[in-house]
Design an enzyme around this catalytic site. Structure first.
Site, PDB file in Angstrom:
ATOM      1  N   THR A   1     -60.936  95.946 -57.122  1.00 52.53           N
ATOM      2  CA  THR A   1     -60.899  96.129 -58.500  1.00 52.53           C
ATOM      3  C   THR A   1     -59.673  96.737 -59.386  1.00 52.53           C
ATOM      4  OG1 THR A   1     -61.762  95.980 -60.609  1.00 52.53           O
ATOM      5  CG2 THR A   1     -62.711  97.405 -59.216  1.00 52.53           C
ATOM      6  N   ASP A   2     -58.678  95.860 -60.168  1.00 52.29           N
ATOM      7  CA  ASP A   2     -57.860  96.651 -60.666  1.00 52.29           C
ATOM      8  C   ASP A   2     -59.034  97.850 -61.973  1.00 52.29           C
ATOM      9  OD1 ASP A   2     -59.518  94.883 -62.575  1.00 52.29           O
ATOM     10  OD2 ASP A   2     -57.298  94.592 -63.535  1.00 52.29           O
ATOM     11  N   GLU A   3     -59.607  97.920 -61.877  1.00 50.36           N
ATOM     12  CA  GLU A   3     -61.495  98.667 -62.883  1.00 50.36           C
ATOM     13  C   GLU A   3     -60.674 100.041 -61.443  1.00 50.36           C
ATOM     14  OE1 GLU A   3     -64.564  97.948 -63.927  1.00 50.36           O
ATOM     15  OE2 GLU A   3     -64.131  95.422 -64.722  1.00 50.36           O
TER      16      GLU A   3
ATOM     17  N   TYR B   1     -69.328 100.994 -61.873  1.00 50.61           N
ATOM     18  CA  TYR B   1     -69.179 100.108 -61.368  1.00 50.61           C
ATOM     19  C   TYR B   1     -68.263 100.163 -61.104  1.00 50.61           C
ATOM     20  CZ  TYR B   1     -66.193  96.383 -59.946  1.00 50.61           C
ATOM     21  OH  TYR B   1     -65.760  95.452 -59.357  1.00 50.61           O
TER      22      TYR B   1
ATOM     23  N   LYS C   1     -66.287 101.424 -57.288  1.00 50.90           N
ATOM     24  CA  LYS C   1     -65.382 100.693 -56.164  1.00 50.90           C
ATOM     25  C   LYS C   1     -64.434 102.013 -56.005  1.00 50.90           C
ATOM     26  CE  LYS C   1     -64.909  96.682 -55.268  1.00 50.90           C
ATOM     27  NZ  LYS C   1     -65.583  96.336 -54.211  1.00 50.90           N
TER      28      LYS C   1
HETATM   29  P1  NAD Z   1     -70.820  88.587 -57.186  1.00 51.57           P
HETATM   30  O1  NAD Z   1     -71.557  89.864 -58.022  1.00 51.57           O
HETATM   31  O2  NAD Z   1     -70.564  87.450 -57.478  1.00 51.57           O
HETATM   32  O3  NAD Z   1     -70.952  89.025 -55.591  1.00 51.57           O
HETATM   33  C1  NAD Z   1     -71.448  90.022 -54.184  1.00 51.57           C
HETATM   34  C2  NAD Z   1     -72.415  88.918 -53.581  1.00 51.57           C
HETATM   35  O4  NAD Z   1     -72.087  90.443 -52.709  1.00 51.57           O
HETATM   36  C3  NAD Z   1     -73.240  88.561 -54.156  1.00 51.57           C
HETATM   37  O5  NAD Z   1     -73.339  87.294 -52.957  1.00 51.57           O
HETATM   38  C4  NAD Z   1     -74.999  89.197 -53.350  1.00 51.57           C
HETATM   39  O6  NAD Z   1     -76.052  88.496 -52.498  1.00 51.57           O
HETATM   40  C5  NAD Z   1     -74.186  90.385 -52.470  1.00 51.57           C
HETATM   41  N1  NAD Z   1     -74.529  91.426 -51.955  1.00 51.57           N
HETATM   42  C6  NAD Z   1     -74.850  92.149 -53.180  1.00 51.57           C
HETATM   43  N2  NAD Z   1     -75.038  93.272 -52.406  1.00 51.57           N
HETATM   44  C7  NAD Z   1     -75.578  93.712 -50.890  1.00 51.57           C
HETATM   45  C8  NAD Z   1     -75.347  94.319 -49.882  1.00 51.57           C
HETATM   46  N3  NAD Z   1     -75.976  95.161 -49.987  1.00 51.57           N
HETATM   47  N4  NAD Z   1     -75.189  93.726 -49.054  1.00 51.57           N
HETATM   48  C9  NAD Z   1     -75.116  92.679 -48.623  1.00 51.57           C
HETATM   49  N5  NAD Z   1     -74.832  91.920 -49.975  1.00 51.57           N
HETATM   50  C10 NAD Z   1     -74.623  91.986 -51.297  1.00 51.57           C
HETATM   51  O7  NAD Z   1     -68.917  89.110 -56.691  1.00 51.57           O
HETATM   52  P2  NAD Z   1     -67.420  88.512 -57.288  1.00 51.57           P
HETATM   53  O8  NAD Z   1     -67.167  88.566 -58.438  1.00 51.57           O
HETATM   54  O9  NAD Z   1     -67.322  87.785 -56.671  1.00 51.57           O
HETATM   55  O10 NAD Z   1     -66.866  89.662 -56.351  1.00 51.57           O
HETATM   56  C11 NAD Z   1     -66.306  90.083 -54.859  1.00 51.57           C
HETATM   57  C12 NAD Z   1     -65.900  91.535 -54.932  1.00 51.57           C
HETATM   58  O11 NAD Z   1     -64.848  91.103 -55.032  1.00 51.57           O
HETATM   59  C13 NAD Z   1     -66.564  92.782 -55.032  1.00 51.57           C
HETATM   60  O12 NAD Z   1     -66.446  93.673 -53.643  1.00 51.57           O
HETATM   61  C14 NAD Z   1     -65.402  92.966 -55.974  1.00 51.57           C
HETATM   62  O13 NAD Z   1     -65.827  94.049 -57.134  1.00 51.57           O
HETATM   63  C15 NAD Z   1     -64.222  92.286 -56.296  1.00 51.57           C
HETATM   64  N6  NAD Z   1     -63.669  91.867 -57.475  1.00 51.57           N
HETATM   65  C16 NAD Z   1     -64.263  90.761 -58.428  1.00 51.57           C
HETATM   66  C17 NAD Z   1     -63.981  90.834 -58.998  1.00 51.57           C
HETATM   67  C18 NAD Z   1     -64.270  89.956 -60.644  1.00 51.57           C
HETATM   68  O14 NAD Z   1     -62.766  89.841 -61.518  1.00 51.57           O
HETATM   69  N7  NAD Z   1     -65.474  89.110 -59.932  1.00 51.57           N
HETATM   70  C19 NAD Z   1     -61.749  90.800 -60.269  1.00 51.57           C
HETATM   71  C20 NAD Z   1     -61.512  92.222 -58.712  1.00 51.57           C
HETATM   72  C21 NAD Z   1     -62.784  92.255 -57.656  1.00 51.57           C
HETATM   73  O1  DAU Z   2     -61.604  93.248 -63.704  1.00 53.23           O
HETATM   74  C1  DAU Z   2     -61.895  93.061 -62.351  1.00 53.23           C
HETATM   75  C2  DAU Z   2     -63.520  93.303 -62.475  1.00 53.23           C
HETATM   76  O2  DAU Z   2     -63.928  92.313 -63.772  1.00 53.23           O
HETATM   77  C3  DAU Z   2     -64.360  93.155 -61.654  1.00 53.23           C
HETATM   78  O3  DAU Z   2     -63.647  94.057 -60.907  1.00 53.23           O
HETATM   79  C4  DAU Z   2     -65.799  93.218 -61.856  1.00 53.23           C
HETATM   80  O4  DAU Z   2     -66.004  92.801 -60.558  1.00 53.23           O
HETATM   81  C5  DAU Z   2     -65.974  91.912 -63.111  1.00 53.23           C
HETATM   82  O5  DAU Z   2     -67.025  91.477 -63.466  1.00 53.23           O
HETATM   83  C6  DAU Z   2     -64.519  91.982 -64.028  1.00 53.23           C
HETATM   84  O6  DAU Z   2     -65.192  93.051 -65.280  1.00 53.23           O
HETATM   85  P1  DAU Z   2     -64.913  93.229 -66.935  1.00 53.23           P
HETATM   86  O7  DAU Z   2     -65.915  93.907 -67.231  1.00 53.23           O
HETATM   87  O8  DAU Z   2     -63.434  93.156 -67.708  1.00 53.23           O
HETATM   88  O9  DAU Z   2     -65.703  91.295 -66.840  1.00 53.23           O
HETATM   89  P2  DAU Z   2     -66.798  91.341 -68.164  1.00 53.23           P
HETATM   90  O10 DAU Z   2     -66.639  89.493 -67.728  1.00 53.23           O
HETATM   91  O11 DAU Z   2     -68.319  91.273 -68.021  1.00 53.23           O
HETATM   92  O12 DAU Z   2     -66.150  91.153 -69.508  1.00 53.23           O
HETATM   93  C7  DAU Z   2     -65.292  90.776 -69.327  1.00 53.23           C
HETATM   94  C8  DAU Z   2     -64.323  91.333 -71.446  1.00 53.23           C
HETATM   95  O13 DAU Z   2     -65.467  90.636 -71.703  1.00 53.23           O
HETATM   96  C9  DAU Z   2     -64.650  93.073 -70.996  1.00 53.23           C
HETATM   97  O14 DAU Z   2     -64.115  92.515 -71.766  1.00 53.23           O
HETATM   98  C10 DAU Z   2     -66.048  92.661 -71.980  1.00 53.23           C
HETATM   99  C11 DAU Z   2     -65.977  91.536 -72.700  1.00 53.23           C
HETATM  100  N1  DAU Z   2     -67.680  91.183 -72.966  1.00 53.23           N
HETATM  101  C12 DAU Z   2     -68.435  90.722 -71.242  1.00 53.23           C
HETATM  102  C13 DAU Z   2     -69.092  90.210 -72.147  1.00 53.23           C
HETATM  103  C14 DAU Z   2     -70.342  90.132 -70.820  1.00 53.23           C
HETATM  104  C15 DAU Z   2     -67.716  90.779 -74.229  1.00 53.23           C
HETATM  105  O15 DAU Z   2     -67.425  90.816 -74.886  1.00 53.23           O
HETATM  106  N2  DAU Z   2     -69.619  90.188 -73.786  1.00 53.23           N
HETATM  107  C16 DAU Z   2     -69.855  89.542 -73.298  1.00 53.23           C
HETATM  108  O16 DAU Z   2     -71.127  88.829 -73.131  1.00 53.23           O
END
Ligand code: NAD
Ligand code: DAU
Length: 349
Positions: free
Chosen positions: A132-134, A157, A161
């Site tokens: 992730t970019d975080e 988180y 990562k």
């Molecule tokens: P998600 O939470 O939707 O899915 C995670 C999946 O991993 C789920 O299916 C869960 O059951 C599985 N999982 C969790 N713990 C596990 C374990 N111990 N063993 C096996 N499986 C397990 O997540 P996502 O948003 O699809 O993110 C996927 C990946 O991409 C993550 O590594 C996250 O850090 C990264 N990522 C997400 C975002 C985003 O915006 N969602 C952005 C950048 C990177």
């Molecule tokens: O940047 C990549 C990341 O983006 C991934 O690595 C994470 O897995 C993914 O969850 C996401 O993280 P964020 O914290 O940016 O996403 P989230 O959807 O939780 O929140 C997006 C923005 O919205 C953040 O600034 C917090 C705000 N927010 C979120 C929720 C859930 C609100 O204002 N209200 C809310 O209820």
């Protein structure tokens, strides 16, 4: 060429799109999807390809090192695309240990299993770590995250990562593990669990519930349609250079409040409501502790070296996303009953 690839976390949001792309695009590959099926994993995300001949689902926990070693012995993987993670920042604030176990210990278990299986035969093998970019921390009003930006994670988180990224690089450096890492910005699109901003707000608007905007709403994120992330992962898996990192982003920055207002407008149109109906649900609530102010990705390395670019403009991607959630209300209703209600009460009451 036939290959057997392990994709972890393939029942989750991004993972399900990656598995779908690989299963459909590469009939000669065997794709093994390993997922624990936590609250975020959902087999309903996989129904369109679950019977494909080149697809196998394995339920299991990456923290269980014996199970992981057996899985590698059974399938003799040529590659790993590792997405399984605890992924929600808010949950990491209430339960950091779960994040350390899955994101750090789970990743190291996979690295050990790959190291043992590939020892002396690393040619043609690849450990692809999806991050992730975080990990780069928070930006001020200007600037972009580059692949060389120093790590500065701020939440449990992002710290977990970042730690997993370091372990992947350490295994490359110490044991010659072939690897790539990508760091992506915020994804949006179909199948995202409604704890994240967009699906949560879409669900609340359709139910006439308040839209809880953290703090002043002036936090900036860069948004990418999830299918474009899956396409980038495919490109990097096949053409990325061993040991390299690639940033993935949408060239698409929004403050939360501006994004929410666009969402509200599109939801009013999709639901046939008067303009302004959804915006009335906006409610400012207590900020997330340690909330990162701004993320913005420079994805030019990926663009220039591997020819990847986002395929969708944001408004188009958002319209497709809204249409998917409104066409799949049963999917949403199934996952927002039960435990979700308790989570929601705890997080937002
Ligand atoms: P998600 O939470 O939707 O899915 C995670 C999946 O991993 C789920 O299916 C869960 O059951 C599985 N999982 C969790 N713990 C596990 C374990 N111990 N063993 C096996 N499986 C397990 O997540 P996502 O948003 O699809 O993110 C996927 C990946 O991409 C993550 O590594 C996250 O850090 C990264 N990522 C997400 C975002 C985003 O915006 N969602 C952005 C950048 C990177
Ligand atoms: O940047 C990549 C990341 O983006 C991934 O690595 C994470 O897995 C993914 O969850 C996401 O993280 P964020 O914290 O940016 O996403 P989230 O959807 O939780 O929140 C997006 C923005 O919205 C953040 O600034 C917090 C705000 N927010 C979120 C929720 C859930 C609100 O204002 N209200 C809310 O209820």
């Amino acid at each position: 060429m036939s290959k057997t690839i392990l994709i972890t976390g393939g029942a989750g949001f991004i993972g399900s799109h990656v598995v779908r792309l690989f299963v459909n695009k590469y009939p000669d590959y065997t794709i093994v999807n390993l997922d624990k099926l936590t609250y975020a994993g959902n087999l309903e995300n996989l129904t369109d390809f679950e019977k494909a001949d080149n697809y196998i689902f394995e339920k299991g926990d990456i923290v269980d090192k014996i199970f992981i070693a057996e899985l590698f012995a059974k399938y003799q993987f040529d590659g790993v695309i590792h997405l399984a993670a605890e992924s929600h920042v808010d949950r990491s604030i209430t339960n950091p240990m779960e994040f350390i176990m899955t994101n750090v210990v789970g990743t190291v278990n996979l690295l050990n299993a790959a190291k043992n299986l590939w020892k002396g035969k690393e040619e043609g093998k690849l450990f692809y770590h999806v991050s992730t970019d975080e990990v780069y921390g928070s930006l001020g009003d200007t600037g972009l995250f580059l692949e060389t930006t120093p790590y500065d994670p701020q939440s449990p988180y992002s710290s977990s990562k970042a730690s997993s990224d370091h372990f992947v690089r350490a295994y490359g450096n110490t044991y010659g593990m072939p690897f790539v890492i990508s760091n992506c910005s915020n994804n949006y699109g179909p199948n995202q669990f409604p704890e994240k901003l967009l699906p949560l707000f879409i669900n609340n608007i359709r139910n006439g519930k308040a839209l809880p905007v953290y703090g002043d709403g002036k936090f900036t994120r860069d948004w990418l349609y999830v299918v474009d992330h899956a396409i980038a992962i495919d490109k990097i898996y096949h053409n990325g250079k061993n040991g390299e990192t690639y940033n993935i982003g949408g060239f698409n920055e929004w403050t939360n409040i501006d994004l929410i207002k666009v969402l509200c407008k599109q939801m009013d149109i999709a639901l046939g409501n008067d303009e302004g109906t959804a915006e009335q649900l906006i409610t400012y609530v207590k900020d997330r502790p340690g909330h990162d102010k701004r993320y913005a990705i420079d994805a030019n390395k990926l663009k220039n070296e591997l020819g990847w670019e986002p395929s969708l403009q944001f408004e188009e991607g958002l319209a497709k996303t809204i249409a998917w959630y409104l066409d799949n209300e049963e999917w949403m209703d199934n996952i927002t009953s039960g435990d979700y209600q308790n989570y929601y009460k705890e997080q937002y009451s």
